[in-house]
Design a protein around this motif. Structure first.
Motif, PDB file in Angstrom:
ATOM      1  N   THR A  63       0.834  -1.198   0.000  1.00  0.00           N
ATOM      2  CA  THR A  63       0.000   0.000   0.000  1.00  0.00           C
ATOM      3  C   THR A  63       0.872   1.253   0.000  1.00  0.00           C
ATOM      4  O   THR A  63       2.093   1.196   0.139  1.00  0.00           O
ATOM      5  CB  THR A  63      -0.920   0.002   1.222  1.00  0.00           C
ATOM      6  OG1 THR A  63      -0.110  -0.075   2.402  1.00  0.00           O
ATOM      7  CG2 THR A  63      -1.868  -1.192   1.173  1.00  0.00           C
ATOM      8  N   GLY A  64       0.200   2.393  -0.158  1.00  0.00           N
ATOM      9  CA  GLY A  64       0.915   3.653  -0.242  1.00  0.00           C
ATOM     10  C   GLY A  64       1.627   4.018   1.038  1.00  0.00           C
ATOM     11  O   GLY A  64       1.212   3.680   2.134  1.00  0.00           O
ATOM     12  N   HIS A 187      -0.137  10.778  -8.769  1.00  0.00           N
ATOM     13  CA  HIS A 187      -0.293   9.668  -7.834  1.00  0.00           C
ATOM     14  C   HIS A 187      -1.383  10.009  -6.823  1.00  0.00           C
ATOM     15  O   HIS A 187      -1.401  11.110  -6.255  1.00  0.00           O
ATOM     16  CB  HIS A 187       1.016   9.371  -7.102  1.00  0.00           C
ATOM     17  CG  HIS A 187       2.145   9.030  -8.025  1.00  0.00           C
ATOM     18  ND1 HIS A 187       2.055   8.051  -8.972  1.00  0.00           N
ATOM     19  CD2 HIS A 187       3.392   9.566  -8.139  1.00  0.00           C
ATOM     20  CE1 HIS A 187       3.199   7.968  -9.637  1.00  0.00           C
ATOM     21  NE2 HIS A 187       4.021   8.892  -9.154  1.00  0.00           N
ATOM     22  N   SER A 188      -2.278   9.062  -6.611  1.00  0.00           N
ATOM     23  CA  SER A 188      -3.367   9.246  -5.655  1.00  0.00           C
ATOM     24  C   SER A 188      -2.887   8.892  -4.250  1.00  0.00           C
ATOM     25  O   SER A 188      -1.718   8.577  -4.016  1.00  0.00           O
ATOM     26  CB  SER A 188      -4.563   8.385  -6.057  1.00  0.00           C
ATOM     27  OG  SER A 188      -4.204   7.012  -6.060  1.00  0.00           O
ATOM     28  N   SER A 189      -3.838   8.929  -3.313  1.00  0.00           N
ATOM     29  CA  SER A 189      -3.500   8.633  -1.921  1.00  0.00           C
ATOM     30  C   SER A 189      -3.104   7.178  -1.707  1.00  0.00           C
ATOM     31  O   SER A 189      -2.400   6.864  -0.747  1.00  0.00           O
ATOM     32  CB  SER A 189      -4.678   8.990  -1.017  1.00  0.00           C
ATOM     33  OG  SER A 189      -5.836   8.253  -1.400  1.00  0.00           O
ATOM     34  N   SER A 190      -3.551   6.271  -2.585  1.00  0.00           N
ATOM     35  CA  SER A 190      -3.147   4.876  -2.459  1.00  0.00           C
ATOM     36  C   SER A 190      -1.689   4.666  -2.815  1.00  0.00           C
ATOM     37  O   SER A 190      -1.079   3.674  -2.418  1.00  0.00           O
ATOM     38  CB  SER A 190      -4.019   3.996  -3.365  1.00  0.00           C
ATOM     39  OG  SER A 190      -3.868   4.383  -4.722  1.00  0.00           O
ATOM     40  N   TYR A 191      -1.101   5.602  -3.547  1.00  0.00           N
ATOM     41  CA  TYR A 191       0.310   5.512  -3.917  1.00  0.00           C
ATOM     42  C   TYR A 191       1.173   6.372  -2.996  1.00  0.00           C
ATOM     43  O   TYR A 191       2.232   5.953  -2.555  1.00  0.00           O
ATOM     44  CB  TYR A 191       0.492   5.951  -5.367  1.00  0.00           C
ATOM     45  CG  TYR A 191       1.911   5.851  -5.885  1.00  0.00           C
ATOM     46  CD1 TYR A 191       2.357   4.704  -6.509  1.00  0.00           C
ATOM     47  CD2 TYR A 191       2.795   6.922  -5.762  1.00  0.00           C
ATOM     48  CE1 TYR A 191       3.653   4.603  -6.979  1.00  0.00           C
ATOM     49  CE2 TYR A 191       4.085   6.834  -6.216  1.00  0.00           C
ATOM     50  CZ  TYR A 191       4.519   5.671  -6.834  1.00  0.00           C
ATOM     51  OH  TYR A 191       5.809   5.589  -7.298  1.00  0.00           O
ATOM     52  N   ASN A 193       0.532   9.069   0.261  1.00  0.00           N
ATOM     53  CA  ASN A 193      -0.297   9.814   1.212  1.00  0.00           C
ATOM     54  C   ASN A 193       0.503  10.976   1.781  1.00  0.00           C
ATOM     55  O   ASN A 193       1.740  10.988   1.756  1.00  0.00           O
ATOM     56  CB  ASN A 193      -0.770   8.886   2.332  1.00  0.00           C
ATOM     57  CG  ASN A 193      -1.861   9.534   3.159  1.00  0.00           C
ATOM     58  OD1 ASN A 193      -2.547  10.432   2.689  1.00  0.00           O
ATOM     59  ND2 ASN A 193      -2.013   9.082   4.392  1.00  0.00           N
ATOM     60  N   ASP A 236      -9.582   6.741  -6.610  1.00  0.00           N
ATOM     61  CA  ASP A 236      -8.990   7.150  -5.333  1.00  0.00           C
ATOM     62  C   ASP A 236      -8.891   8.662  -5.253  1.00  0.00           C
ATOM     63  O   ASP A 236      -8.809   9.361  -6.271  1.00  0.00           O
ATOM     64  CB  ASP A 236      -7.605   6.532  -5.162  1.00  0.00           C
ATOM     65  CG  ASP A 236      -7.653   5.016  -5.156  1.00  0.00           C
ATOM     66  OD1 ASP A 236      -8.674   4.471  -4.685  1.00  0.00           O
ATOM     67  OD2 ASP A 236      -6.684   4.380  -5.637  1.00  0.00           O
TER      68      ASP A 236
END
Length: 436
Positions: A63-64, A187-191, A193, A236
């Motif tokens: 996970t991120g 990059h989203s929060s899954s990548y 944070n 995401d």
């Protein structure tokens, strides 16, 4: 002859031997023996298989990870009103966990921290969402620090220019609030944070006044917080750091150069009506004020180049003063012409008389109670001509018997009323009958 040649042939091996010995001695004397320290061995071991384009995780499908940020010592460099651009410099504190940069401190002489150049390892993706192209942004980064646990600390000095919609309607007493947004672009929060000092709640920045500030603006408050925005394109949410910066203009210069003179000019406009109507200086005085206001507007435009959509209140105030001065000059010209040509003796409308003359308080405000509304100056040619047109005044009759009065009172003429107005104030009805 043979003996001499044999002796010479025997000396050549010795010569070569001495040359070989000297070359060995010279090479050994200039040779430097390099000895590696613990930091050199650690850097070689870490960078041997390190790929800075990969994520700082050991498991690819994990996970991120979290990137913690902070801001310190913000300083306002520029606020361009023509392009709606704010330039600010600050210390950007960035820290994250890189699992590939971990080592056992006991294997490297108990070495727990190590400095590295920023371009040698992976850096988080941080972009300014509302960046402005009118002024360049820069980053002055020193070496970052890596600990044995894989924690990376990076504190560059950034200068960022970003868009800031300005509202200049209250110029020069305006207060502006600008929002700086920094986050990952792709990059989203899954990548990746993000947190602000380990939290997501709003937190106020510390303002260091010892560093100095902008000569025309002061930073009142700066609050940073984490935003989560979900777009239609992506499942995401995207995380960014938002910083609300509130600045106030220093209005001391504009108060003395723009606001003060305009107020004094507005006060001088009614003074033109206090001058005698028979003097041409009233019009000259109004023209001087009008020219002064025009020059001040030109100086204001040159001193403060105003290329903005909003209109300040002070500009509306300048325009209102200009219009008032224009109409004051027209009134001076009208009253001067009326004074020179004489009054037109037409009947006063009933509604105007009931509105202006019958009210005693309004007469006092208009200074009508101290001046009889007849011939103020009977010796002028205009009034003499008007007096000759009235039979009672032209024949020299000073009094006239009241036809409708039962008590037999007598009414004076207008000229005598004018002379005796300070001693006795006849009624309005008798005055009207005396003029008929």
């Amino acid at each position: 002859m043979v003996d001499s040649m044999g002796s010479n042939s025997a000396s050549w091996p010795e010569i070569f031997l001495w040359i070989y010995i000297l070359s060995i001695l010279s090479s050994s004397a200039g040779k430097f023996v390099f000895k590696e320290n613990d930091e050199d061995r650690l850097y070689k071991d870490m960078m041997r298989y390190y790929v800075k384009s990969s994520r700082p995780v050991l498991v690819s499908n994990s996970t991120g990870f979290n990137v913690d940020m902070g801001m310190a010592s913000p300083r306002l460099e520029l606020l361009d009103t023509s392009t709606d651009t704010m330039t600010i410099s600050f210390h950007h504190q960035i820290s994250w966990q890189d699992e590939r940069l971990q080592w056992n401190a006991s294997d490297y002489g108990n070495l727990k921290t190590m400095p590295l150049p920023p371009d040698s390892i992976w850096l988080p993706e941080l972009e300014v969402y509302n960046v402005s192209p009118f002024h360049p942004s820069s980053t002055k980064g020193s070496s970052l620090t890596v600990s044995s646990t894989g924690l990376v600390n990076y504190v560059p000095i950034k200068t960022i220019s970003f868009y800031c919609p300005l509202d200049l309607s209250k110029f020069p007493y305006d207060t502006q609030t600008c929002v700086l947004k920094i986050g990952a672009w792709s990059h989203s929060s899954s990548y990746q944070n993000m947190t602000y000092y380990g939290k997501t709640e709003p937190r106020e920045l510390f303002l260091d006044e010892s560093q100095g500030g902008h000569p025309q603006w002061t930073i009142d408050k700066a609050v940073a917080y984490i935003q989560r925005i979900k777009y239609v394109c992506c499942p995401d949410a995207f995380v960014n750091l938002a910083v609300n910066i509130t600045v106030t203009r220093v209005a001391s210069y504009y108060r003395l150069a723009l606001v003060g003179p305009s107020v004094f000019l507005a006060i001088l406009i009614p003074v033109v009506f206090l001058l005698p109507p028979d003097q041409t200086s009233r019009t000259n005085y109004g023209m001087i004020l009008l020219m002064t206001m025009t020059v001040m507007m030109v100086v204001f435009q040159e001193a403060v180049p105003f290329n903005h959509a909003t209109i300040p209140v002070i500009v509306v105030f300048y325009f209102a003063i200009f219009v008032l001065q224009f109409f004051s000059i027209l009134c001076c010209a009208f009253t001067g012409n009326l004074r020179h040509m004489g009054a037109r003796r037409k009947a006063l409308p009933a509604w105007l008389g009931s509105l202006c003359i019958q009210s005693r308080r309004l007469r006092m405000c208009l200074c009508l109670d101290s001046n009889f509304p007849g011939f103020q100056e009977p010796d002028t040619p205009v009034n003499i001509r008007l007096v000759g047109r009235i039979p009672e005044l032209g024949t020299g009759h000073r009094t006239r018997q009241c036809r409708n009065c039962s008590d037999g009172r007598t009414l004076t003429t207008r000229s005598e009323q004018h002379k005796n107005y300070g001693r006795k104030n006849p009624s309005r009805e008798h005055v009207r009958k005396a003029g008929t």
